[in-house]
Design a protein around this motif. Structure first.
Motif, PDB file in Angstrom:
ATOM      1  N   THR A 428       0.724  -1.337   0.520  1.00 16.80           N
ATOM      2  CA  THR A 428       0.022   0.018   0.299  1.00 16.80           C
ATOM      3  C   THR A 428       0.767   0.905   0.180  1.00 16.80           C
ATOM      4  OG1 THR A 428      -0.376   0.602   2.135  1.00 16.80           O
ATOM      5  CG2 THR A 428      -2.059  -1.770   1.591  1.00 16.80           C
ATOM      6  N   GLY A 429       2.145   1.969   0.431  1.00 19.31           N
ATOM      7  CA  GLY A 429       2.982   2.241   0.362  1.00 19.31           C
ATOM      8  C   GLY A 429       3.256   3.021   1.548  1.00 19.31           C
ATOM      9  N   ARG A 430       3.363   2.075   2.477  1.00 15.91           N
ATOM     10  CA  ARG A 430       3.229   2.914   4.005  1.00 15.91           C
ATOM     11  C   ARG A 430       4.850   2.497   4.111  1.00 15.91           C
ATOM     12  NH1 ARG A 430       4.460  -0.820   7.644  1.00 15.91           N
ATOM     13  NH2 ARG A 430       3.841  -3.410   7.855  1.00 15.91           N
ATOM     14  N   ARG A 431       5.216   2.703   5.634  1.00 16.07           N
ATOM     15  CA  ARG A 431       6.561   2.802   5.385  1.00 16.07           C
ATOM     16  C   ARG A 431       7.198   1.617   6.636  1.00 16.07           C
ATOM     17  NH1 ARG A 431       8.275   8.249   9.075  1.00 16.07           N
ATOM     18  NH2 ARG A 431       6.177   8.239   9.909  1.00 16.07           N
ATOM     19  N   ILE A 432       7.859   1.157   6.470  1.00 10.10           N
ATOM     20  CA  ILE A 432       9.179  -0.143   6.890  1.00 10.10           C
ATOM     21  C   ILE A 432       8.786   0.452   8.593  1.00 10.10           C
ATOM     22  CG2 ILE A 432      10.215  -1.799   7.204  1.00 10.10           C
ATOM     23  CD1 ILE A 432      10.615  -1.453   4.399  1.00 10.10           C
ATOM     24  N   ARG A 433       8.271   0.025   8.916  1.00  7.55           N
ATOM     25  CA  ARG A 433       8.066  -0.068  11.370  1.00  7.55           C
ATOM     26  C   ARG A 433       9.518  -1.021  11.051  1.00  7.55           C
ATOM     27  NH1 ARG A 433       2.286   0.848  12.862  1.00  7.55           N
ATOM     28  NH2 ARG A 433       1.948   2.252  11.728  1.00  7.55           N
ATOM     29  N   VAL A 434      10.578  -0.300  11.494  1.00  3.17           N
ATOM     30  CA  VAL A 434      11.623  -0.974  12.296  1.00  3.17           C
ATOM     31  C   VAL A 434      11.829  -0.207  13.660  1.00  3.17           C
ATOM     32  CG1 VAL A 434      13.942  -1.120  12.310  1.00  3.17           C
ATOM     33  CG2 VAL A 434      12.713  -0.968   9.614  1.00  3.17           C
ATOM     34  N   GLY A 435      12.114  -1.373  14.802  1.00  2.00           N
ATOM     35  CA  GLY A 435      12.457  -1.113  16.193  1.00  2.00           C
ATOM     36  C   GLY A 435      13.829  -1.575  16.451  1.00  2.00           C
ATOM     37  N   PHE A 436      14.375  -1.094  17.691  1.00  2.00           N
ATOM     38  CA  PHE A 436      15.742  -1.124  17.946  1.00  2.00           C
ATOM     39  C   PHE A 436      15.774  -0.946  19.077  1.00  2.00           C
ATOM     40  CE2 PHE A 436      16.182   0.697  13.672  1.00  2.00           C
ATOM     41  CZ  PHE A 436      17.216  -0.019  13.466  1.00  2.00           C
ATOM     42  N   LEU A 437      16.012  -2.284  19.727  1.00  2.00           N
ATOM     43  CA  LEU A 437      15.439  -2.302  21.602  1.00  2.00           C
ATOM     44  C   LEU A 437      17.142  -2.262  22.441  1.00  2.00           C
ATOM     45  CD1 LEU A 437      13.384  -3.529  23.454  1.00  2.00           C
ATOM     46  CD2 LEU A 437      14.524  -5.918  23.099  1.00  2.00           C
ATOM     47  N   SER A 438      17.672  -1.478  22.913  1.00  4.27           N
ATOM     48  CA  SER A 438      18.674  -1.202  23.718  1.00  4.27           C
ATOM     49  C   SER A 438      18.095   0.188  25.155  1.00  4.27           C
ATOM     50  CB  SER A 438      19.850  -1.177  22.930  1.00  4.27           C
ATOM     51  OG  SER A 438      20.359  -0.643  23.686  1.00  4.27           O
ATOM     52  N   SER A 439      18.988  -0.110  25.797  1.00  5.96           N
ATOM     53  CA  SER A 439      19.617   0.704  27.539  1.00  5.96           C
ATOM     54  C   SER A 439      20.546   1.369  26.798  1.00  5.96           C
ATOM     55  CB  SER A 439      19.064  -0.227  28.134  1.00  5.96           C
ATOM     56  OG  SER A 439      17.809  -0.963  28.259  1.00  5.96           O
ATOM     57  N   ASP A 440      21.066   0.752  25.586  1.00  8.83           N
ATOM     58  CA  ASP A 440      22.840   1.616  25.796  1.00  8.83           C
ATOM     59  C   ASP A 440      22.720   2.272  24.518  1.00  8.83           C
ATOM     60  OD1 ASP A 440      23.910  -0.057  26.880  1.00  8.83           O
ATOM     61  OD2 ASP A 440      24.403  -1.665  25.761  1.00  8.83           O
ATOM     62  N   LEU A 441      21.296   2.693  24.445  1.00 11.93           N
ATOM     63  CA  LEU A 441      21.561   4.366  23.376  1.00 11.93           C
ATOM     64  C   LEU A 441      21.641   5.148  24.112  1.00 11.93           C
ATOM     65  CD1 LEU A 441      17.722   3.202  21.349  1.00 11.93           C
ATOM     66  CD2 LEU A 441      20.060   3.111  20.367  1.00 11.93           C
ATOM     67  N   ARG A 442      22.109   5.783  24.755  1.00  6.60           N
ATOM     68  CA  ARG A 442      22.848   6.314  24.799  1.00  6.60           C
ATOM     69  C   ARG A 442      24.474   6.928  24.732  1.00  6.60           C
ATOM     70  NH1 ARG A 442      25.673   4.357  29.975  1.00  6.60           N
ATOM     71  NH2 ARG A 442      24.583   1.948  29.522  1.00  6.60           N
ATOM     72  N   HIS A 443      25.135   7.485  25.888  1.00  9.15           N
ATOM     73  CA  HIS A 443      27.018   7.666  25.661  1.00  9.15           C
ATOM     74  C   HIS A 443      27.310   5.721  26.071  1.00  9.15           C
ATOM     75  CE1 HIS A 443      30.320   8.724  24.651  1.00  9.15           C
ATOM     76  NE2 HIS A 443      30.001  10.220  24.313  1.00  9.15           N
ATOM     77  N   HIS A 444      27.720   5.042  24.765  1.00 11.71           N
ATOM     78  CA  HIS A 444      27.846   4.115  25.214  1.00 11.71           C
ATOM     79  C   HIS A 444      28.002   3.514  23.578  1.00 11.71           C
ATOM     80  CE1 HIS A 444      27.364   0.128  25.573  1.00 11.71           C
ATOM     81  NE2 HIS A 444      27.117  -0.180  26.865  1.00 11.71           N
ATOM     82  N   PRO A 445      28.885   2.459  23.919  1.00 10.07           N
ATOM     83  CA  PRO A 445      29.784   1.810  21.849  1.00 10.07           C
ATOM     84  C   PRO A 445      28.694   1.042  21.299  1.00 10.07           C
ATOM     85  CG  PRO A 445      31.074   1.332  24.500  1.00 10.07           C
ATOM     86  CD  PRO A 445      30.025   1.863  25.262  1.00 10.07           C
ATOM     87  N   VAL A 446      27.374   1.030  21.769  1.00  7.76           N
ATOM     88  CA  VAL A 446      25.725   0.633  21.339  1.00  7.76           C
ATOM     89  C   VAL A 446      26.325   2.217  20.276  1.00  7.76           C
ATOM     90  CG1 VAL A 446      23.854  -0.066  21.344  1.00  7.76           C
ATOM     91  CG2 VAL A 446      25.983  -1.135  22.340  1.00  7.76           C
ATOM     92  N   SER A 447      25.565   2.568  21.138  1.00  5.90           N
ATOM     93  CA  SER A 447      26.018   3.870  20.085  1.00  5.90           C
ATOM     94  C   SER A 447      27.086   4.318  19.394  1.00  5.90           C
ATOM     95  CB  SER A 447      25.272   5.355  21.065  1.00  5.90           C
ATOM     96  OG  SER A 447      24.222   4.809  21.617  1.00  5.90           O
ATOM     97  N   TYR A 448      28.020   3.748  19.264  1.00  6.29           N
ATOM     98  CA  TYR A 448      29.263   4.340  18.275  1.00  6.29           C
ATOM     99  C   TYR A 448      28.947   3.792  17.492  1.00  6.29           C
ATOM    100  CZ  TYR A 448      32.171   5.476  22.662  1.00  6.29           C
ATOM    101  OH  TYR A 448      32.803   5.237  23.822  1.00  6.29           O
ATOM    102  N   PHE A 449      27.917   2.988  17.006  1.00  2.00           N
ATOM    103  CA  PHE A 449      28.290   2.152  15.689  1.00  2.00           C
ATOM    104  C   PHE A 449      26.612   2.658  14.985  1.00  2.00           C
ATOM    105  CE2 PHE A 449      31.663  -0.091  18.166  1.00  2.00           C
ATOM    106  CZ  PHE A 449      32.537   0.251  17.043  1.00  2.00           C
ATOM    107  N   ALA A 450      25.176   2.825  16.358  1.00  2.00           N
ATOM    108  CA  ALA A 450      23.998   2.588  16.027  1.00  2.00           C
ATOM    109  C   ALA A 450      24.155   4.261  15.778  1.00  2.00           C
ATOM    110  CB  ALA A 450      23.331   2.239  17.268  1.00  2.00           C
ATOM    111  N   LEU A 451      24.726   4.996  15.901  1.00  2.00           N
ATOM    112  CA  LEU A 451      23.635   6.489  15.695  1.00  2.00           C
ATOM    113  C   LEU A 451      24.153   6.466  14.289  1.00  2.00           C
ATOM    114  CD1 LEU A 451      25.920   8.746  18.187  1.00  2.00           C
ATOM    115  CD2 LEU A 451      23.591   8.535  17.283  1.00  2.00           C
ATOM    116  N   PRO A 452      24.761   6.058  12.980  1.00  2.00           N
ATOM    117  CA  PRO A 452      24.503   6.034  11.552  1.00  2.00           C
ATOM    118  C   PRO A 452      23.656   5.804  11.334  1.00  2.00           C
ATOM    119  CG  PRO A 452      26.372   5.475  11.950  1.00  2.00           C
ATOM    120  CD  PRO A 452      25.741   5.184  13.102  1.00  2.00           C
TER     121      PRO A 452
END
Length: 787
Positions: A428-452
């Motif tokens: 139908t043309g709707r947007r694809i819904r994508v989720g990211f589950l992490s308590s490290d979405l902050r100043h943390h190595p996970v965000s070093y790679f996830a931010l882009p």
């Protein structure tokens, strides 16, 4: 503190003790009087002094075999486990048909941590007294400690045939069935235990725990109320009510209940234990204070000690090195005093010993083959995180995967599959819904790679949801992510089921969990399947174990050749599994001259976590140092200021024919990138290699030598180096690893070129091209979702 209490009591002896000591002054060689004194001291709770008195009795002619039972028990209770076993073995050798002695020897072997040796001894005790349930119970306890829940349940069942009204046996039987995955059988047995002993706190605790696992939040409080009505300890059962509230997600109600208990008894062991859990990583200072309060009132309490060891190893406030040293000293004390009890705290002890580079004590706690089944039965999956490098064969690696799978199935058995929100079809043309589950979405190595992926996504084609359970204050990075994505759900303190249900309401096409089992993350939410598809990435370099996670992000280098080493299907990126973002990879200055030129000696080094340092890894590092005369090795880690780590590292290299004066240490956490200016060549740990650390190493212009293994956690650096154009630094054998490091040490020209050219080289390769990586990532998402 227990010894201090003994000394204090000894200073004010009873009339009976005074009489015996007066007689011994007159007759110091009287074996009878020493024996009587020993029995008195044991009876009055002074085992160390009792053991000394029994030793004097034997020295003056008393029969060791005759005194074996009280003497061995006194030694065991005084923390002298090996001596206790020796006394019991002496007695059994002389009286092999005496049930009480053989049964005692089995118990003492368990206390000494010699679990497998205890099994045949207790089997022999069963044969000597087939109608005595004690040996059956003791045998079940040994099997439970070994992690063999089925064998433990069978042993307890044998005891119950002899003593069907024994509430403790029913309780133990229920625990074993629970650990074996038979929740219905466990419930029946634990209900029987509570029916026989309605106010017995351990039975009530286990039944309530099982009801909470089954999410029966209405019946659990009823069990506690009945226990109180039956005359149970009011404070203990009020703590249990707080536990129920905490499991139900009612944190403030739990806190209020615990504070009320502590107002009456500030040193209450269970209240302080649960309060420390409630504080957790959100406030380690308060968590440690609660545990110390409990220990002040209950010196030597094994549960509190084990919890404090683990909490100290996770404490970053004030002086982290002091916390690590204290944890190590407590762990050594607990292992020496009560080796049989350490299996219940093996995760904390092994972590502490590894952080301080003490492999001998790691081994004393138990083997991975012995510990992992018990951890999985208790659903302690985080215990396996430090064990990813504890593999030597393909069979070891497959076993590691299967333990994860076992845990995942136990988690899934307690979860309900949810129905995601109905949304329009993709066509139908709707947007694809994508989720990211992490308590490290902050100043943390996970965000070093996830931010882009949050900075460069196509907003017309994708709709992004982020889910965090972080329990501290929002930082600037979290605030920035909140501004970039379409939806940011921040639910600190929420429990699994409501989190899963809320996620399901967002109608996700795909949900990536980024945290694994690290602090404050909730990978277990994935067992509820709150999105149509689930995937793992970043936080845990291994299959998580939950089969409801469909995919794991890989690339051509990381994906294991043997499909048995992954549970999930590969979500395979065409080039690299990560790309360097702008957060962690900042333009920290690189000094002009090589460290070798400035320092007068070539320096190898590592910033990897010590839990990754295996004996074979240390062997290779020492071989490199021996092959490069005059070279040094630098450890840059918070442990670099921990006296135990420094001493053990120096001893480890000395044992490998390397002068310990060639080692150097920088104890630091954070602001560590500048210290790469002191390292010429980084030597990767193995089998569990670096991930974020390898990327930081390359970013600072330092070449890294790695050893590629067959499993996922053994191939991260292999990907990073190839995607930075440095595939020739990847070895496939230990000999090749040493050769590459030695050759690089001799190639000063190449090291100089890399020192100031690597950042540009990274940007020209897949590891450094953010928009290219993000396009590939979302193209893969669209492909998988469409399928």
């Amino acid at each position: 503190m227990a010894q201090a209490a003994e000394r204090a009591e000894a200073e004010t002896p009873t009339r009976e003790e005074q009489t015996l000591r007066e007689r011994l002054r007159d007759q110091p060689d009287s074996a009878l009087h020493w024996q009587q004194l020993g029995l008195l001291l044991a009876r009055t709770g002074r085992p160390a002094l009792a053991a000394e008195a029994f030793a004097r009795a034997v020295a003056h002619g008393a029969s060791l075999a005759a005194l074996a039972m009280p003497y061995a028990m006194a030694l065991s209770e005084a923390g002298r486990a090996a001596d206790a076993v020796a006394v019991a073995e002496h007695a059994v050798a002389r009286r092999p048909k005496e049930f009480a002695l053989v049964n005692l020897l089995g118990v003492l072997l368990k206390r000494a941590g010699r679990l497998r040796d205890a099994v045949p001894v207790l089997e022999a005790a069963k044969r000597l007294a087939p109608r005595n349930p004690s040996a059956w119970q003791n045998l079940g306890n040994v099997h439970a400690a070994l992690g063999d829940a089925a064998a433990a349940a069978a042993a307890y069942q044998g005891g119950l045939k002899l003593a069907p009204r024994n509430a403790e046996l029913w309780r133990l039987h229920g625990r074993a069935l629970r650990d074996a995955g038979d929740a219905a059988g466990a419930l029946t047995s634990l209900e029987r235990a509570v029916a026989l002993a309605p106010a017995e706190p351990n039975a009530v605790t286990d039944l309530v725990g099982l009801l909470l696992d089954r999410r029966d939040f209405s019946r659990a409080p009823e069990v506690v109320r009945k226990a109180l009505a039956a005359g149970g300890d009011p404070l203990r059962f009020r703590v249990m009510e707080a536990r129920i509230a905490l499991r139900a997600g009612e944190r403030e109600a739990a806190r209020t209940a615990l504070q009320a208990v502590l107002a009456e008894d500030p040193y209450h062991d269970q209240a302080n234990f649960l309060l420390s859990r409630l504080h957790g990583d959100a406030d380690r200072r308060a968590a440690n204070a609660a545990l110390r309060a409990g220990l002040a009132g209950h010196p030597g309490n094994v549960e509190l000690m084990g919890e404090l060891i683990e909490s100290l190893t996770r404490s970053r406030y004030d002086d982290e090195a002091a916390h690590l040293q204290e944890a190590y000293e407590l762990a050594c004390q607990l292992l020496e005093r009560d080796p049989g009890a350490v299996r219940g705290h093996a995760k904390a002890l092994r972590s502490s010993f590894r952080r301080c580079l003490d492999p001998a004590r790691v081994a004393q706690v138990g083997t991975l083959g012995e510990l992992a089944p018990r951890w999985m039965a208790e659903r302690q999956i985080s215990a396996l995180h430090d064990e990813l490098g504890n593999v030597a064969s393909l069979e070891d690696r497959i076993a590691l995967v299967e333990w994860h799978r076992d845990w995942g199935r136990r988690v899934a058995a307690q979860a309900e599959r949810l129905q995601p929100l109905a949304v329009p079809a993709l066509d139908t043309g709707r947007r694809i819904r994508v989720g990211f589950l992490s308590s490290d979405l902050r100043h943390h190595p996970v965000s070093y790679f996830a931010l882009p992926i949050f900075e460069h996504y196509d907003r017309e084609r994708f709709e992004l949801f982020c889910y965090s359970f972080y329990e501290r204050e929002r930082d600037q990075v979290q605030a920035a992510i909140e501004q970039r994505v379409d939806h940011f759900r921040w639910w600190p303190g929420i429990s699994d089921e409501p989190a899963a249900r809320r996620i399901a309401e967002d109608g996700l096409d795909m949900l990536f969990e980024l945290g694994g089992t690290t602090a404050m993350n909730k990978v277990t939410v994935m067992a509820w399947r709150p999105a149509r598809l689930g995937a793992s990435w970043l936080g845990y370099p291994h299959s998580a174990g939950i089969e409801q996670i469909d995919y794991i992000l890989t690339d051509p280098y990381i994906r294991p050749a043997d499909p048995r080493l992954l549970i999930e299907r590969p979500f395979e990126m065409p080039e690299s599994w990560v790309v360097l973002g702008n957060l962690g990879f900042v333009p920290v200055p690189i000094e002009e001259a090589l460290p070798e030129e400035r320092q007068g000696a070539l320096t190898f080094g590592t910033m990897n976590n010590p839990y990754k340092y295996t004996p074979s890894c240390l062997d290779a590092w020492a071989a490199v140092l021996r092959a490069v005369p005059g070279s040094r090795f630098l450890f840059v880690r918070p442990e670099g200021r921990v006296p135990a780590f420094v001493a053990n590292a120096r001893a480890a290299f000395a044992a490998r024919d390397v002068d310990p004066d060639r080692l150097a240490f920088i104890g630091i956490r954070g602001d560590h990138l500048k210290h790469y200016n002191a390292i010429d060549i980084a030597l990767d740990s193995f089998p569990h290699v670096g991930g974020t650390t390898t990327c930081e190493t390359l970013w600072m212009g330092v070449p890294c030598v790695t050893l590629v293994g067959p499993g996922f956690p053994e191939r991260l650096s292999y990907s990073n180096l190839n995607n930075a154009g440095l595939g020739d630094l990847c070895a496939t054998t230990v000999g090749q690893y040493v050769e590459i490091a030695v050759a690089l040490a001799a190639d000063r020209a190449r090291r100089r070129a890399l020192r100031h050219g690597l950042r540009a080289q990274i940007r020209a390769n897949p590891l450094g091209q953010q928009e290219r990586w993000v396009r590939d990532f979302y193209a893969k998402v669209a492909e998988v979702v469409a399928q």
